[in-house]
Design an enzyme around this catalytic site. Structure first.
Site, PDB file in Angstrom:
ATOM      1  N   MET A 188     -42.276  -8.196  14.741  1.00 53.60           N
ATOM      2  CA  MET A 188     -41.566  -7.471  13.677  1.00 53.60           C
ATOM      3  C   MET A 188     -42.442  -7.427  12.429  1.00 53.60           C
ATOM      4  O   MET A 188     -42.922  -8.452  11.960  1.00 53.60           O
ATOM      5  CB  MET A 188     -40.245  -8.173  13.337  1.00 53.60           C
ATOM      6  CG  MET A 188     -39.183  -8.134  14.407  1.00 53.60           C
ATOM      7  SD  MET A 188     -38.743  -6.476  14.981  1.00 53.60           S
ATOM      8  CE  MET A 188     -38.143  -5.700  13.479  1.00 53.60           C
ATOM      9  N   PHE A 216     -32.574  -3.176   9.200  1.00 54.07           N
ATOM     10  CA  PHE A 216     -32.476  -1.829   8.627  1.00 54.07           C
ATOM     11  C   PHE A 216     -33.724  -1.015   8.947  1.00 54.07           C
ATOM     12  O   PHE A 216     -34.822  -1.571   9.074  1.00 54.07           O
ATOM     13  CB  PHE A 216     -32.323  -1.912   7.099  1.00 54.07           C
ATOM     14  CG  PHE A 216     -31.147  -2.735   6.678  1.00 54.07           C
ATOM     15  CD1 PHE A 216     -29.867  -2.187   6.641  1.00 54.07           C
ATOM     16  CD2 PHE A 216     -31.305  -4.080   6.368  1.00 54.07           C
ATOM     17  CE1 PHE A 216     -28.770  -2.964   6.278  1.00 54.07           C
ATOM     18  CE2 PHE A 216     -30.213  -4.865   6.012  1.00 54.07           C
ATOM     19  CZ  PHE A 216     -28.943  -4.309   5.965  1.00 54.07           C
ATOM     20  N   GLY A 217     -33.535   0.288   9.032  1.00 49.09           N
ATOM     21  CA  GLY A 217     -34.674   1.189   9.136  1.00 49.09           C
ATOM     22  C   GLY A 217     -35.201   1.500   7.743  1.00 49.09           C
ATOM     23  O   GLY A 217     -34.560   1.167   6.736  1.00 49.09           O
ATOM     24  N   HIS A 229     -33.522  -3.425  21.985  1.00 46.23           N
ATOM     25  CA  HIS A 229     -33.946  -4.500  21.086  1.00 46.23           C
ATOM     26  C   HIS A 229     -32.687  -5.201  20.579  1.00 46.23           C
ATOM     27  O   HIS A 229     -31.989  -4.683  19.716  1.00 46.23           O
ATOM     28  CB  HIS A 229     -34.761  -3.860  19.940  1.00 46.23           C
ATOM     29  CG  HIS A 229     -35.219  -4.821  18.898  1.00 46.23           C
ATOM     30  ND1 HIS A 229     -35.743  -4.397  17.689  1.00 46.23           N
ATOM     31  CD2 HIS A 229     -35.254  -6.174  18.866  1.00 46.23           C
ATOM     32  CE1 HIS A 229     -36.064  -5.446  16.967  1.00 46.23           C
ATOM     33  NE2 HIS A 229     -35.776  -6.538  17.645  1.00 46.23           N
ATOM     34  N   ASP A 248     -42.862  -3.295  15.397  1.00 47.20           N
ATOM     35  CA  ASP A 248     -41.642  -2.599  14.963  1.00 47.20           C
ATOM     36  C   ASP A 248     -41.434  -2.819  13.471  1.00 47.20           C
ATOM     37  O   ASP A 248     -41.306  -3.965  13.023  1.00 47.20           O
ATOM     38  CB  ASP A 248     -40.461  -3.185  15.764  1.00 47.20           C
ATOM     39  CG  ASP A 248     -39.131  -2.484  15.487  1.00 47.20           C
ATOM     40  OD1 ASP A 248     -39.100  -1.542  14.688  1.00 47.20           O
ATOM     41  OD2 ASP A 248     -38.128  -2.915  16.104  1.00 47.20           O
ATOM     42  N   GLY A 249     -41.390  -1.706  12.729  1.00 51.00           N
ATOM     43  CA  GLY A 249     -41.063  -1.769  11.312  1.00 51.00           C
ATOM     44  C   GLY A 249     -42.136  -1.164  10.424  1.00 51.00           C
ATOM     45  O   GLY A 249     -43.259  -1.646  10.383  1.00 51.00           O
ATOM     46  N   MET A 295     -27.467  -4.461  16.834  1.00 51.36           N
ATOM     47  CA  MET A 295     -27.294  -5.447  15.757  1.00 51.36           C
ATOM     48  C   MET A 295     -25.843  -5.914  15.712  1.00 51.36           C
ATOM     49  O   MET A 295     -24.925  -5.102  15.857  1.00 51.36           O
ATOM     50  CB  MET A 295     -27.663  -4.814  14.416  1.00 51.36           C
ATOM     51  CG  MET A 295     -29.057  -4.211  14.380  1.00 51.36           C
ATOM     52  SD  MET A 295     -29.458  -3.640  12.729  1.00 51.36           S
ATOM     53  CE  MET A 295     -31.030  -2.803  13.046  1.00 51.36           C
ATOM     54  N   MET A 325     -30.854  -7.561  18.462  1.00 50.18           N
ATOM     55  CA  MET A 325     -30.887  -8.398  17.253  1.00 50.18           C
ATOM     56  C   MET A 325     -29.510  -9.038  17.134  1.00 50.18           C
ATOM     57  O   MET A 325     -28.725  -8.739  16.234  1.00 50.18           O
ATOM     58  CB  MET A 325     -31.223  -7.526  16.039  1.00 50.18           C
ATOM     59  CG  MET A 325     -32.695  -7.124  16.037  1.00 50.18           C
ATOM     60  SD  MET A 325     -33.020  -5.721  14.976  1.00 50.18           S
ATOM     61  CE  MET A 325     -32.633  -4.386  16.118  1.00 50.18           C
ATOM     62  N   SER A 384     -37.202   4.945  17.324  1.00 47.92           N
ATOM     63  CA  SER A 384     -35.985   4.155  17.146  1.00 47.92           C
ATOM     64  C   SER A 384     -34.843   5.074  16.745  1.00 47.92           C
ATOM     65  O   SER A 384     -34.884   5.703  15.683  1.00 47.92           O
ATOM     66  CB  SER A 384     -36.190   3.091  16.065  1.00 47.92           C
ATOM     67  OG  SER A 384     -34.928   2.627  15.634  1.00 47.92           O
ATOM     68  N   ASP A 393     -31.742  -0.070  18.837  1.00 45.16           N
ATOM     69  CA  ASP A 393     -31.567  -1.260  18.004  1.00 45.16           C
ATOM     70  C   ASP A 393     -30.124  -1.732  18.030  1.00 45.16           C
ATOM     71  O   ASP A 393     -29.230  -1.060  17.514  1.00 45.16           O
ATOM     72  CB  ASP A 393     -31.994  -0.952  16.567  1.00 45.16           C
ATOM     73  CG  ASP A 393     -33.505  -0.854  16.450  1.00 45.16           C
ATOM     74  OD1 ASP A 393     -34.190  -1.810  16.861  1.00 45.16           O
ATOM     75  OD2 ASP A 393     -33.994   0.177  15.965  1.00 45.16           O
ATOM     76  N   HIS A 430     -36.220   3.598  21.751  1.00 43.35           N
ATOM     77  CA  HIS A 430     -35.942   2.253  21.240  1.00 43.35           C
ATOM     78  C   HIS A 430     -34.519   2.209  20.679  1.00 43.35           C
ATOM     79  O   HIS A 430     -34.148   3.014  19.820  1.00 43.35           O
ATOM     80  CB  HIS A 430     -36.958   1.927  20.150  1.00 43.35           C
ATOM     81  CG  HIS A 430     -36.897   0.530  19.619  1.00 43.35           C
ATOM     82  ND1 HIS A 430     -37.488  -0.546  20.252  1.00 43.35           N
ATOM     83  CD2 HIS A 430     -36.321   0.032  18.497  1.00 43.35           C
ATOM     84  CE1 HIS A 430     -37.293  -1.638  19.538  1.00 43.35           C
ATOM     85  NE2 HIS A 430     -36.582  -1.321  18.459  1.00 43.35           N
TER      86      HIS A 430
HETATM   87  C1  DX5 Z   1     -35.314  -2.827  12.292  1.00 48.16           C
HETATM   88  C2  DX5 Z   1     -35.336  -2.205  13.641  1.00 48.16           C
HETATM   89  C3  DX5 Z   1     -36.324  -1.127  13.776  1.00 48.16           C
HETATM   90  C4  DX5 Z   1     -36.124   0.021  12.851  1.00 48.16           C
HETATM   91  C5  DX5 Z   1     -37.469   0.550  12.505  1.00 48.16           C
HETATM   92  O1  DX5 Z   1     -34.486  -3.924  12.305  1.00 48.16           O
HETATM   93  O2  DX5 Z   1     -35.622  -3.156  14.646  1.00 48.16           O
HETATM   94  O3  DX5 Z   1     -36.480  -0.685  15.118  1.00 48.16           O
HETATM   95  O4  DX5 Z   1     -35.343   1.061  13.381  1.00 48.16           O
HETATM   96  O5  DX5 Z   1     -37.307   1.512  11.536  1.00 48.16           O
HETATM   97  P1  DX5 Z   1     -38.535   2.062  10.685  1.00 48.16           P
HETATM   98  O6  DX5 Z   1     -39.528   2.653  11.636  1.00 48.16           O
HETATM   99  O7  DX5 Z   1     -37.896   3.047   9.785  1.00 48.16           O
HETATM  100  O8  DX5 Z   1     -39.124   0.881   9.930  1.00 48.16           O
HETATM  101 ZN    ZN Z   2     -36.149  -2.398  16.678  1.00 50.87          ZN
END
Ligand code: DX5
Ligand code: ZN
Length: 218
Positions: free
Chosen positions: A135, A141-142, A64, A171-172, A35, A66, A6, A33, A31
């Protein structure tokens, strides 16, 4: 196992370089993200950035979304060069239509479920789904911790998929400590952000994750 780094955790001042590093280490998917600050609290990137990423890699661009009412932007992401578009079941009133639109435009259609959303949301659209994204953190957030309470849902998703040609993605909070467990549950793709880009050597981490996912436990 498809490893999908990601880029949310990449360094955006050298995004192309970070992508090249993970792809040349063996990541087949990237990937992305997206948002909107409405469906999730954070705001990230849009089709403009996807277009530029498309120009620097042949890897599968796994977008992805969101975002609320994702149908509004499917066309823009397709035009930008997405290979796969995943929408959240919670974010649209018309999941069946959205998946059909993604497929019609020649992309893999994915549906994502937040940790609290049951699998039932998928019951009547399995014939339109190429990717099921479970998820294991609340999106936005990462760097969050893997929510273990979601594990039974991953198992149920694998049995729902059965013999169907559908990728089961998680994912996550994915890292070296849980990738084997996920593989054993039937997961065929993992998204990993902070565990890859947060370490000193992202390329090496991709290789380690691939190797770990191939480890046979006797
Ligand atoms: C969260 C994202 C993820 C995120 C995962 O909302 O969809 O793709 O980047 O990050 P990590 O691997 O750090 O949990
Ligand atoms: Zn994601």
């Amino acid at each position: 196992m498809i490893i999908a780094p990601s880029i949310l955790s990449a360094n955006f001042t050298r995004l192309g370089e970070d992508i090249r590093t993970v792809v040349s280490a063996g990541a087949r998917w990237v990937h992305i993200d997206v948002m909107d600050g409405v469906f999730v609290p954070n705001i990230t990137i849009g089709p403009v950035v996807v277009k530029d990423i498309r120009a620097v890699t042949d890897a599968f661009l796994d977008c992805h979304l969101m975002i609320t009412d994702p149908e509004r932007y499917i066309e823009s992401f397709v035009e930008a060069g997405a290979d796969g578009i995943t929408v959240h079941a919670e974010a649209t009133h018309h999941l069946h239509r959205a998946l059909g639109q993604i497929r019609e435009r020649g992309c893999k259609a994915g549906v994502s479920l937040n940790p609290a959303t049951p699998l039932d949301a998928l019951a009547y659209c399995m014939d339109l789904v190429d990717v099921i994204l479970i998820m294991t953190v609340n999106p936005g957030f990462g760097g969050q911790s893997f929510i273990h309470a979601v594990t039974p849902k991953i198992k149920q998703a694998a049995s729902l998929i059965g013999d169907r040609d559908i990728i089961l993605q998680v994912d996550g909070g994915v890292d070296m400590n849980n990738i084997v467990m996920l593989r054993d549950l039937g997961v065929t793709s993992v998204v990993a952000g902070s565990s890859i880009f947060g370490c000193q050597d992202p390329g090496r981490m991709v290789k380690e994750l691939i190797k770990r996912a191939e480890t046979q436990v006797c």
